[in-house]
Design an enzyme around this catalytic site. Structure first.
Site, PDB file in Angstrom:
ATOM      1  N   GLU A 194      48.826  32.966  41.437  1.00  0.00           N
ATOM      2  CA  GLU A 194      48.181  34.079  41.345  1.00  0.00           C
ATOM      3  C   GLU A 194      48.401  35.066  40.216  1.00  0.00           C
ATOM      4  O   GLU A 194      47.457  35.445  39.824  1.00  0.00           O
ATOM      5  CB  GLU A 194      48.724  35.035  42.579  1.00  0.00           C
ATOM      6  CG  GLU A 194      47.999  36.060  42.816  1.00  0.00           C
ATOM      7  CD  GLU A 194      48.144  36.851  44.495  1.00  0.00           C
ATOM      8  OE1 GLU A 194      48.244  37.861  44.571  1.00  0.00           O
ATOM      9  OE2 GLU A 194      48.278  36.088  45.267  1.00  0.00           O
ATOM     10  N   SER A 213      53.571  37.394  45.405  1.00  0.00           N
ATOM     11  CA  SER A 213      53.043  36.027  45.891  1.00  0.00           C
ATOM     12  C   SER A 213      52.703  35.324  44.675  1.00  0.00           C
ATOM     13  O   SER A 213      51.833  35.715  44.100  1.00  0.00           O
ATOM     14  CB  SER A 213      51.802  36.162  46.766  1.00  0.00           C
ATOM     15  OG  SER A 213      52.524  36.889  48.042  1.00  0.00           O
ATOM     16  N   ARG A 247      41.070  37.561  46.034  1.00  0.00           N
ATOM     17  CA  ARG A 247      41.882  37.664  44.856  1.00  0.00           C
ATOM     18  C   ARG A 247      41.058  37.494  43.682  1.00  0.00           C
ATOM     19  O   ARG A 247      41.929  36.861  42.544  1.00  0.00           O
ATOM     20  CB  ARG A 247      43.135  36.744  44.893  1.00  0.00           C
ATOM     21  CG  ARG A 247      43.951  37.043  46.175  1.00  0.00           C
ATOM     22  CD  ARG A 247      44.710  38.362  46.141  1.00  0.00           C
ATOM     23  NE  ARG A 247      45.286  38.709  47.495  1.00  0.00           N
ATOM     24  CZ  ARG A 247      44.941  39.280  48.475  1.00  0.00           C
ATOM     25  NH1 ARG A 247      43.633  39.508  48.512  1.00  0.00           N
ATOM     26  NH2 ARG A 247      45.568  39.526  49.714  1.00  0.00           N
TER      27      ARG A 247
END
Length: 351
Positions: free
Chosen positions: A343, A239, A160
């Site tokens: 995130e 998320s 990520r």
């Protein structure tokens, strides 16, 4: 190129949150994107780049500067080589590659947002990451004042994360190139256990491309991770927290806290994450810390379908969302000694 002033940004985000931008520019060609960036840089104006808005949390006060909405289009498939303009809708592009019989991104179906955002976050789901297929990213380098091509290695992809995320004020992605696979209409080898189980095969097997894509879409929809204007569980950024990656020593300490809190037989999720590191599940941490599906009694709540999604129930403000996020972070830290990391990109706000 369309230009608006004091323009609302909430409609450009999947959260449907955030105040106005001083100036909103919508660019439909690469040249317009570059021109807008150069103008902002020349004027010394703060710049916010918006694609599909699926990974943004914008403060209630909005953005004092130029918001650049990238709405470029371009899908070019040559053999197994795919080039996407940054503004292409990602989930539509995935569908077209599956229709063309090419494997490599089929398990990334249903992910909201634009193609240009995928390398920033090294978008991944259900056993695939874009870093496995991206060969090159064409971007405008604001430091050099020119368009550059960055190889996969130069993108510095990790979980990520990427060079683009590490240097958020330097690059504006214009195009992304992928190397896909012709496997005779079959998917790439399935890496995600849940996907394989639902399809009735073993991890590592291949299945027809369309079946892999449809299965992922159904799994995502069941978790509120496919956009639906009528479903407030999808008024989110997907998320909200990344899965923590711990050193083996830190994981041992964490495991001890899990046993202390949940009993000697409790086993937290554990996945290999490189030598000396283990990844665990943010969703599991949130749930076991007491924040179950649907948690909350205000206009921002945890999704009723998935504990990892924080949602706007229709009347929320960004501050409502952040209050909930901070409560979750504090609760998980107190329960397990792990600090969750958001995130989505925060604009004018923070946890």
């Amino acid at each position: 190129m369309l230009e608006l002033h004091d323009a609302p940004l909430a409609p450009l985000t999947t959260f449907r949150l955030g105040g106005p931008a001083t100036r909103l520019v919508t660019a439909t060609t690469d040249a317009e994107v570059v021109a807008a960036v150069r103008r902002a840089d020349a004027d010394g104006t703060p710049l916010l780049v918006i694609g599909g808005g699926s990974n943004l949390v914008i403060g209630d006060k909005g953005f004092a500067g130029t918001a650049l909405h990238i709405a470029t289009s371009g899908y070019e498939l040559t053999g197994t080589t795919l080039e996407l303009a940054a503004g292409e809708v990602w989930t539509d592009a995935v569908a077209r590659t599956v229709e063309a019989g090419l494997a490599g991104i089929e398990c990334l179906a249903g992910i909201p947002g634009s193609a240009g955002a995928t390398p920033l976050q090294n978008v991944g789901a259900y056993g695939q990451e874009v870093s496995s297929t991206i060969t090159e990213v064409i971007a405008y380098d604001r430091h050099a004042g020119e368009t550059v091509a960055l190889s996969n290695e130069e993108c510095a992809f990790s979980y990520r994360h990427s060079r683009f995320k590490a240097e958020p004020d330097r690059y504006v992605v214009l195009r992304v190139r992928f190397a896909l696979e012709d496997a005779g209409g079959l998917s790439a080898p399935l890496k995600y256990a849940e996907t394989a189980r639902v399809l009735g095969v073993e991890a590592g097997d291949r299945v027809p491309l369309a079946e892999a894509r449809e299965t992922v879409l159904k799994l995502r929809a069941g978790k509120g991770m496919v956009l639906d204007p009528e479903d407030h569980d999808t008024w989110s950024a997907g998320s909200f927290f990344t899965n923590p990656i711990l050193t083996d020593a830190d994981f041992a300490v964490f495991h001890a806290r899990v046993r202390e809190r949940l009993g000697d037989g409790a086993q937290p999720p554990a996945y290999p994450a490189g030598e000396g590191h283990t990844k665990t599940s943010a969703a599991w941490l949130i749930d076991k810390a007491g924040f179950t599906k649907g948690y909350g009694d205000g206009p921002a709540r945890i999704s009723t379908k998935h504990t990892l999604a924080l949602t706007n129930r229709g009347r929320a403000t960004t501050e409502d969302l952040l209050t909930l996020a901070r409560e979750v972070v504090a609760g998980v830290r107190e329960a397990f000694g792990i600090t969750l990391v958001n995130e989505p990109v925060m604009v004018g706000v923070g946890l």
